[in-house]
Design a protein around this motif. Structure first.
Motif, PDB file in Angstrom:
ATOM      1  N   THR A 110      59.314  50.615  26.726  1.00  0.00           N
ATOM      2  CA  THR A 110      60.521  50.709  27.559  1.00  0.00           C
ATOM      3  C   THR A 110      61.407  49.503  27.280  1.00  0.00           C
ATOM      4  O   THR A 110      61.003  48.556  26.594  1.00  0.00           O
ATOM      5  CB  THR A 110      60.165  50.672  29.050  1.00  0.00           C
ATOM      6  OG1 THR A 110      59.601  49.380  29.339  1.00  0.00           O
ATOM      7  CG2 THR A 110      59.164  51.751  29.418  1.00  0.00           C
ATOM      8  N   ALA A 111      62.604  49.539  27.836  1.00  0.00           N
ATOM      9  CA  ALA A 111      63.508  48.402  27.659  1.00  0.00           C
ATOM     10  C   ALA A 111      62.891  47.131  28.249  1.00  0.00           C
ATOM     11  O   ALA A 111      62.923  46.065  27.622  1.00  0.00           O
ATOM     12  CB  ALA A 111      64.860  48.710  28.319  1.00  0.00           C
ATOM     13  N   SER A 112      62.296  47.252  29.449  1.00  0.00           N
ATOM     14  CA  SER A 112      61.656  46.068  30.062  1.00  0.00           C
ATOM     15  C   SER A 112      60.552  45.542  29.168  1.00  0.00           C
ATOM     16  O   SER A 112      60.417  44.335  28.959  1.00  0.00           O
ATOM     17  CB  SER A 112      61.020  46.420  31.415  1.00  0.00           C
ATOM     18  OG  SER A 112      61.954  46.924  32.296  1.00  0.00           O
ATOM     19  N   GLY A 113      59.734  46.484  28.671  1.00  0.00           N
ATOM     20  CA  GLY A 113      58.625  46.073  27.819  1.00  0.00           C
ATOM     21  C   GLY A 113      59.120  45.434  26.537  1.00  0.00           C
ATOM     22  O   GLY A 113      58.589  44.413  26.085  1.00  0.00           O
ATOM     23  N   GLY A 162      51.220  41.591  29.479  1.00  0.00           N
ATOM     24  CA  GLY A 162      52.473  41.485  30.215  1.00  0.00           C
ATOM     25  C   GLY A 162      53.463  42.546  29.771  1.00  0.00           C
ATOM     26  O   GLY A 162      54.164  43.151  30.586  1.00  0.00           O
ATOM     27  N   VAL A 163      53.495  42.794  28.459  1.00  0.00           N
ATOM     28  CA  VAL A 163      54.409  43.813  27.943  1.00  0.00           C
ATOM     29  C   VAL A 163      53.993  45.194  28.444  1.00  0.00           C
ATOM     30  O   VAL A 163      54.812  45.984  28.925  1.00  0.00           O
ATOM     31  CB  VAL A 163      54.431  43.792  26.397  1.00  0.00           C
ATOM     32  CG1 VAL A 163      55.389  44.855  25.877  1.00  0.00           C
ATOM     33  CG2 VAL A 163      54.846  42.410  25.881  1.00  0.00           C
ATOM     34  N   LEU A 164      52.692  45.475  28.358  1.00  0.00           N
ATOM     35  CA  LEU A 164      52.201  46.782  28.804  1.00  0.00           C
ATOM     36  C   LEU A 164      52.528  46.999  30.283  1.00  0.00           C
ATOM     37  O   LEU A 164      52.949  48.078  30.695  1.00  0.00           O
ATOM     38  CB  LEU A 164      50.689  46.863  28.574  1.00  0.00           C
ATOM     39  CG  LEU A 164      50.029  48.212  28.832  1.00  0.00           C
ATOM     40  CD1 LEU A 164      50.574  49.271  27.888  1.00  0.00           C
ATOM     41  CD2 LEU A 164      48.513  48.117  28.649  1.00  0.00           C
ATOM     42  N   GLY A 198      55.614  47.831  24.589  1.00  0.00           N
ATOM     43  CA  GLY A 198      57.055  47.696  24.339  1.00  0.00           C
ATOM     44  C   GLY A 198      57.723  49.055  24.247  1.00  0.00           C
ATOM     45  O   GLY A 198      58.666  49.248  23.502  1.00  0.00           O
ATOM     46  N   VAL A 216      60.944  44.607  36.929  1.00  0.00           N
ATOM     47  CA  VAL A 216      60.347  43.327  36.559  1.00  0.00           C
ATOM     48  C   VAL A 216      61.522  42.356  36.481  1.00  0.00           C
ATOM     49  O   VAL A 216      62.117  42.166  35.423  1.00  0.00           O
ATOM     50  CB  VAL A 216      59.622  43.440  35.206  1.00  0.00           C
ATOM     51  CG1 VAL A 216      58.906  42.143  34.851  1.00  0.00           C
ATOM     52  CG2 VAL A 216      58.619  44.596  35.247  1.00  0.00           C
ATOM     53  N   SER A 268      54.972  45.579  31.975  1.00  0.00           N
ATOM     54  CA  SER A 268      56.425  45.757  32.105  1.00  0.00           C
ATOM     55  C   SER A 268      56.818  47.179  31.740  1.00  0.00           C
ATOM     56  O   SER A 268      57.632  47.806  32.416  1.00  0.00           O
ATOM     57  CB  SER A 268      57.170  44.790  31.182  1.00  0.00           C
ATOM     58  OG  SER A 268      56.846  43.461  31.487  1.00  0.00           O
ATOM     59  N   ASP A 269      56.249  47.670  30.645  1.00  0.00           N
ATOM     60  CA  ASP A 269      56.497  49.060  30.243  1.00  0.00           C
ATOM     61  C   ASP A 269      56.218  50.008  31.392  1.00  0.00           C
ATOM     62  O   ASP A 269      57.023  50.857  31.755  1.00  0.00           O
ATOM     63  CB  ASP A 269      55.544  49.459  29.108  1.00  0.00           C
ATOM     64  CG  ASP A 269      56.001  48.979  27.742  1.00  0.00           C
ATOM     65  OD1 ASP A 269      57.197  48.686  27.583  1.00  0.00           O
ATOM     66  OD2 ASP A 269      55.152  48.922  26.825  1.00  0.00           O
ATOM     67  N   ARG A 277      61.871  43.846  26.083  1.00  0.00           N
ATOM     68  CA  ARG A 277      62.391  42.524  26.404  1.00  0.00           C
ATOM     69  C   ARG A 277      61.236  41.534  26.531  1.00  0.00           C
ATOM     70  O   ARG A 277      61.251  40.451  25.965  1.00  0.00           O
ATOM     71  CB  ARG A 277      63.182  42.591  27.715  1.00  0.00           C
ATOM     72  CG  ARG A 277      64.216  41.514  27.890  1.00  0.00           C
ATOM     73  CD  ARG A 277      65.227  41.893  28.976  1.00  0.00           C
ATOM     74  NE  ARG A 277      64.567  42.309  30.201  1.00  0.00           N
ATOM     75  CZ  ARG A 277      64.758  43.484  30.794  1.00  0.00           C
ATOM     76  NH1 ARG A 277      65.589  44.368  30.267  1.00  0.00           N
ATOM     77  NH2 ARG A 277      64.133  43.785  31.916  1.00  0.00           N
ATOM     78  N   ALA A 278      60.192  41.965  27.250  1.00  0.00           N
ATOM     79  CA  ALA A 278      59.030  41.098  27.418  1.00  0.00           C
ATOM     80  C   ALA A 278      58.376  40.826  26.068  1.00  0.00           C
ATOM     81  O   ALA A 278      57.951  39.706  25.780  1.00  0.00           O
ATOM     82  CB  ALA A 278      58.028  41.746  28.382  1.00  0.00           C
ATOM     83  N   ALA A 279      58.312  41.868  25.220  1.00  0.00           N
ATOM     84  CA  ALA A 279      57.661  41.708  23.920  1.00  0.00           C
ATOM     85  C   ALA A 279      58.434  40.733  23.056  1.00  0.00           C
ATOM     86  O   ALA A 279      57.860  39.886  22.370  1.00  0.00           O
ATOM     87  CB  ALA A 279      57.539  43.057  23.219  1.00  0.00           C
ATOM     88  N   GLU A 337      58.540  49.884  34.451  1.00  0.00           N
ATOM     89  CA  GLU A 337      59.809  50.607  34.277  1.00  0.00           C
ATOM     90  C   GLU A 337      59.585  52.114  34.372  1.00  0.00           C
ATOM     91  O   GLU A 337      60.357  52.828  35.001  1.00  0.00           O
ATOM     92  CB  GLU A 337      60.455  50.239  32.938  1.00  0.00           C
ATOM     93  CG  GLU A 337      61.748  51.009  32.718  1.00  0.00           C
ATOM     94  CD  GLU A 337      62.602  50.466  31.579  1.00  0.00           C
ATOM     95  OE1 GLU A 337      62.566  49.245  31.324  1.00  0.00           O
ATOM     96  OE2 GLU A 337      63.308  51.284  30.944  1.00  0.00           O
ATOM     97  N   GLU A 338      58.506  52.577  33.749  1.00  0.00           N
ATOM     98  CA  GLU A 338      58.243  54.024  33.762  1.00  0.00           C
ATOM     99  C   GLU A 338      58.024  54.576  35.165  1.00  0.00           C
ATOM    100  O   GLU A 338      58.343  55.731  35.431  1.00  0.00           O
ATOM    101  CB  GLU A 338      57.025  54.341  32.891  1.00  0.00           C
ATOM    102  CG  GLU A 338      57.316  54.252  31.409  1.00  0.00           C
ATOM    103  CD  GLU A 338      56.073  54.289  30.527  1.00  0.00           C
ATOM    104  OE1 GLU A 338      56.222  54.314  29.304  1.00  0.00           O
ATOM    105  OE2 GLU A 338      54.949  54.275  31.065  1.00  0.00           O
ATOM    106  N   ASN A 354      59.492  36.442  33.188  1.00  0.00           N
ATOM    107  CA  ASN A 354      58.698  37.452  33.876  1.00  0.00           C
ATOM    108  C   ASN A 354      58.560  38.593  32.872  1.00  0.00           C
ATOM    109  O   ASN A 354      59.562  39.213  32.542  1.00  0.00           O
ATOM    110  CB  ASN A 354      59.436  37.923  35.146  1.00  0.00           C
ATOM    111  CG  ASN A 354      58.594  38.855  35.997  1.00  0.00           C
ATOM    112  OD1 ASN A 354      57.394  38.987  35.782  1.00  0.00           O
ATOM    113  ND2 ASN A 354      59.226  39.506  36.962  1.00  0.00           N
ATOM    114  N   PRO A 355      57.379  38.901  32.349  1.00  0.00           N
ATOM    115  CA  PRO A 355      56.060  38.371  32.696  1.00  0.00           C
ATOM    116  C   PRO A 355      55.842  36.909  32.295  1.00  0.00           C
ATOM    117  O   PRO A 355      56.337  36.455  31.274  1.00  0.00           O
ATOM    118  CB  PRO A 355      55.101  39.283  31.915  1.00  0.00           C
ATOM    119  CG  PRO A 355      55.907  39.962  30.870  1.00  0.00           C
ATOM    120  CD  PRO A 355      57.309  39.960  31.321  1.00  0.00           C
TER     121      PRO A 355
END
Lengths: 699, 699
Positions: free
Chosen positions: A254-257, B321-323, A252, B335, B325-326, A259-261, B329-330, B358-359
């Motif tokens: 990044t912003a994407s992470g 999934g979070v990892l 978690g 995603v 997504s992180d 959000r997913a978290a 983005e990096e 998604n994820p």
């Protein structure tokens, strides 16, 4: 609460003397048969009570129809039944005198509002009976020393030798994968705990107990979001006190992470930068991912922390030496020039086409003469600028015995630590080194990264040990009322807290503004004052550098005119007259409230740097001046503070005092502060001053 | 030069029809016995000629006393004799009509001046006989398709199935390790070539031949320093044309690494940032390290390039999934939110506690029902915003057959690419997927990183295909004479080249300066002009914003006074009067001459950003305007160009024209230009202009 044996409920969770399995299956291939299977296979030395009305006996143990039928109170009950019957089984466990429960069942908080309601219900039952609750939605807990496998994790299948690593994970599946990777490396886990939905027992609760076990030397954690910030900080502090590295992977970032978290755990995750800053503040080692974490754990369980940043590199490949040097520089280690004496000694050892610098290249010749490798590493380690050696090898099928002997001798004959980086290694080679207590990792970069992590950790630990002036929590300040705090009031509060802020006066007429300016001293800035206009610059609500009454009058008209036009509905309290400050570097200092950690102080580079790179560091408030200084060291733009392009260095001591003062203000206003922004703060050679401030209160 | 069969010397090196082994040993355990052993074991289908007066026969083949005794000309000769007898053996090979030689022997350029002299000697012999020379100090070359193992690399021991990867390495030992790692993954190398000291045959020579082999789909390289820049660029271009990714690891990316590299290879390595920029300019994928490189190679040999940046993530663990997504983005992937239709479809497929965003989290339920996994991935891939799927799994011992079947069906039923990320995977699972041509990597982050690398590559390729305006090399400019080029001359040259530079005039008296200012237009800047004072600001030799004759007079006195004081020995040519420019963003543009690549153009952010982060990008000159625009996209501070804090965006088209013009000037002055610095270049909404220029010529 401890019982008459001095054991509390967390002891009963993590080191149970008896375990009831509610909902046990006699089919050990089923998930609810696994706990029984594991306890039998792994040699659990406590009492086992299967509970299920369907059976008379399971795995050679008498099976009870209900937990109340056992006749004694199991310390731990594992609940493996459908979500809807969890409450009644919990009630029964409570009545039977159980101290801790693990609820495997899913179908609670991760399922939305309905599940959350069920979750509140089970927590209430556990609390009412004084039981600690792990889960729901957890794979359970392992104490491998005692064979207590209160879990259905796949990791339990296969060999699970206990070892010096305590591992706590917020994710079941990912945690299982990490545990399996640890096993593949031959790393023994003493504890494995999955905290699931964390309705009661948290990540920090588990680690806080595990850190005290003398058999554990290293802690590892997988984190999705910290809900118990103070608990986490306590564990981190304790781990540091005990000299046990705590290495975590947190997702978690990044912003994407994030959000997913949040969709994954349903929990409100705090900002990742806040976690990152606070983890570093307290010496927690943050790994990028699972392999990086295990590399660091691997090294820490075998190898003493290097006493400094000097790495001596010994390879059989010039190229690998270059790659390791590259990486060392990137992660803040150094690859020192060796002393003349060391170089002379190496020249005697190495073949003519070897390289006696740092990195040292022993070439493939060492296969014919392994003492060449050993003596080279010894020579490098004897160099006063070298604190740790990294030895790079590749392949070597057929030479494992020779190498094992060489490294065993090397270990006996040296005091400083060394790590082996062995690419495409034969598995038996890695195993042999592990048995000797020598760390062998599988690549050049992972090796350097692990060294750097432990060196950073040791430095953080030393800094913290030296930092005797731990800040005490200041007395609480009364809440100023909800929302925007008027600027005069904010500035007054900050002045009282010892924070340097430019002086202000509120004017409702132009003449009053001129009076304020006369008192404050020309030149001044004018800023529109309104609870409805927080971004004053954007509507043209700020004018600076007003040198006299005439320019002030004109500016006053412009500002009020623009405000009326841009925000006709806004309540206008007047115009703030503010002292002008000066400095060579623009910074930002602020306070936030993190959902897990409470008040946190933020420091960053201002001006265009904040646009180009979000260059800010967070710490938990309050911080000492020494901590403030370490925050500044972590800014990418810190070079600006030393003065660039001929500018003098800024008054760093004053800046640290200011950060510390802001942080104490944050701690004192913890009950009500929502946000404080001092932006910009002007730092110069003669001091620091905030020339704008925005304070928001929750109540 | 091709022979009558249409084969040239590089064909004879990389695909020899006959091999002589000079200095062969009958003891196959010895290094000089290995080539014979390998050729026999690996089923080489050409002719083998052992050469050593000590034997009558080696490995069932007649052994010749001298290469001249063979009676026919071997295409390739492998020379495995001590350094001191290499020259005579080379002469003999030349006389025997050999087309290509590989010299294993060390003791040449890597040994300092004496070795370099020997090296020049062997190169001369090879050239005289028209032979291409690989080495010395090389492990040799493998063409696995033809069983041509002209090498003693340890990698040759064990299975070496040919495959679609062509690998060229400048390091023997590290290259061997990388090849062994590739084998561990089941990745087949079609070629392995170690170029050693590169006295004749270079990295680019080998790759340039290998890229043309239709059996090769991916190229990999390990680089310490490029000596043949134009050759490297040609190979990169050709690889892109043919749609074959070229993935390299280059060491020496930091100062420490470069120091280590230069002591290792003895070669002058160009600046790493130059290599980095030029590699990206030509679509070369630069990997961080060996594992990163092999991950990308692994994916590229099995999986089609995704057509965009949208990654659909399907896991059995929310945390993984979070990892992912992180990481996505990096590394610049996205995603995407799934369409309502996709989400509805997933809701039908997944269990209630799964996650249909998604994820996607299929949870452990998919073990009971593998179609859940397959259908989820299909649903995600059908989403218009998803271009590639990443599927995360862990462990699964006992479920390999089921999973293999599931993935085989998935592959048959989908068009878009997917990659499996399988942590702690059973080895047979990875093997089974490889046999199906499905990419399976061992971690979440490596998977995302590999995807990102191939997406970047495909984008670079498309950009290059679209970039029809390839810049032609402009006609050469005459050299202006060695050293500092007087400012008036520099500005005139740059004006002629279409580079916008502030107008100047040289004045030797104050009155002349005023005349220039009248002509140029007030305000002006004054700058001391001296070949001995290149950093004018540091001695107070610059004053700007002079509005009239009076202020100019005063500034003139101050500047000449300070120069006389600070540098009394300096030759003073006068004072430059310069037009003042304006802009909202400070940049730097320049030219350098790289030892390997020739003239390179540099663009960077100026002002304080250059102090805080060395934010510059290099490309090989000349560049088109489209390439210039891609250079700008790679600057960390590029956000400044779009306008921050209410500033308008700069005239990007003008900036690109300027960069392209500077680069063409660099190509035209390639014979003499040492360095050009335009710093600062002021970029604003209405155009760009350089307001300072420093040009240094070599002759």
């Amino acid at each position: 609460m401890k019982d008459c044996n001095g054991r509390d409920a967390l002891d009963c969770l993590l080191s149970p003397r008896s375990i009831a399995i509610v909902g046990v299956s006699s089919d050990f291939n089923k998930l609810n048969g696994r706990v029984m299977k594991f306890l039998l296979e792994k040699g659990y030395n406590g009492k086992i009570f299967p509970v299920n009305p369907k059976y008379e006996e399971v795995g050679g143990h008498r099976c009870f129809a209900a937990i109340g039928d056992i006749g004694e109170a199991p310390e731990l009950a594992v609940i493996s039944v459908p979500a809807k019957v969890v409450p009644e089984q919990l009630e029964a466990a409570g009545k039977a005198g159980v101290r801790a429960v693990i609820v495997f069942s899913s179908g609670f908080g991760e399922m939305g509002e309905e599940g959350l309601e069920k979750e509140r219900q089970v927590v209430e039952i556990a609390r009412r009976h004084g039981m600690r609750l792990c889960g729901p939605n957890t794979l359970g807990v392992i104490n491998a020393f005692e064979g207590a496998f209160a879990t259905f994790t796949q990791y339990g299948m296969g060999s699970t030798n206990p070892g010096p690593v305590g591992f706590v994970t917020q994710s079941g599946a990912f945690g299982t994968a990490i545990a399996a990777l640890a096993r593949k490396r031959g790393l023994g886990l003493g504890y494995f705990a999955n905290t699931g939905n964390e309705t009661d027992v948290t990540f920090a609760d588990c680690l806080g107990r595990i850190v005290e076990d003398p058999r554990i030397t290293t802690l590892a954690g997988y984190i999705e979001g910290i809900t118990d910030g103070p608990g986490f900080v306590s564990v981190a502090r304790r781990a540091m006190e005990l000299g046990k590295p705590l290495v975590v992977t947190k997702v978690g970032r990044t912003a994407s992470g994030a959000r997913a978290a949040s969709s994954h755990t349903g929990a409100l995750a705090g900002e990742d930068a806040v976690f990152d800053g606070i983890a570093r503040q307290h010496g927690v080692i943050r790994a990028r991912n699972e392999e990086h974490m295990l590399d660091i754990v691997d090294m820490s369980t075998t190898t003493a922390c290097p006493a400094g940043r000097g790495v001596g590199i010994v390879t059989q490949s010039g190229g690998a030496g270059v790659l390791m040097s590259d990486r060392a520089e990137e992660v803040g280690l150094n690859v020192p020039q060796l002393s003349e004496e060391t170089v002379a000694r190496l020249r005697d050892i190495l073949p003519a086409f070897g390289a006696a610098g740092n990195p040292v290249d022993v070439t493939a010749q060492f296969i014919a003469d392994p003492s060449m490798l050993k003596e080279s590493v010894k020579a490098v380690l004897d160099d006063p600028n070298v604190h740790v050696a990294a030895v790079w090898l590749q392949l070597m099928d057929g030479f494992v015995d020779t190498l094992t002997r060489t490294f065993r001798e090397l270990k006996e004959e040296t005091d400083k630590p060394f790590v082996v980086s062995w690419v495409a290694a034969p598995e038996e080679g890695l195993r042999a080194l592990r048995e000797l207590g020598i760390c062998a990792l599988r690549g050049a970069e992972p090796t350097i990264d692990a060294i750097a992590a432990l060196v950073d950790w040791e430095e953080a630990r030393q800094a913290r040990l030296a930092d005797t002036a731990a800040p005490s929590d200041p007395p609480a300040l009364p809440a100023p009322g909800p929302g925007f705090v008027p600027t005069e009031k904010s500035v007054s509060l900050l002045h009282d807290a010892g924070v340097p802020v430019a002086r202000v006066g509120l004017a409702t007429t132009c003449e009053q503004a001129i009076e304020h300016a006369e008192r404050i001293g020309w030149p001044v800035a004018l800023k529109i004052e309104s609870p409805d206009i927080l971004h004053k610059t954007e509507i043209g609500g700020v004018e600076i550098g007003l040198k006299d009454a005439e320019s002030l009058r004109a500016a006053y008209e412009r500002i009020t005119g623009r405000a009326a036009k841009a925000a006709p509905q806004a309540r206008i309290d007047g115009v703030i007259v503010q002292e002008m400050g000066s400095g060579t570097v623009e910074m930002v200092i602020g306070l936030r409230r993190d959902p897990g950690f409470g008040p946190v102080v933020m420091v960053g580079m201002g001006g265009i740097l904040i646009e180009v790179q979000k260059d800010v560091v967070f710490n938990r408030a309050p911080v000492t001046e020494a901590e403030a200084s370490r925050m500044l060291d972590k800014l990418k733009g810190k070079v600006m503070l030393d003065g660039v392009r001929g500018a003098p260095p800024v008054d760093r001591a004053a800046l640290c005092r200011m950060i510390s003062a802001v942080s104490r203000f944050g701690a004192a206003s913890a009950d009500w502060l929502e946000e404080l922004d001092l932006n910009p703060v002007l730092a110069g050679p003669d001091g620091v001053i905030a020339v704008d401030c925005l304070l928001i209160s929750e109540n």
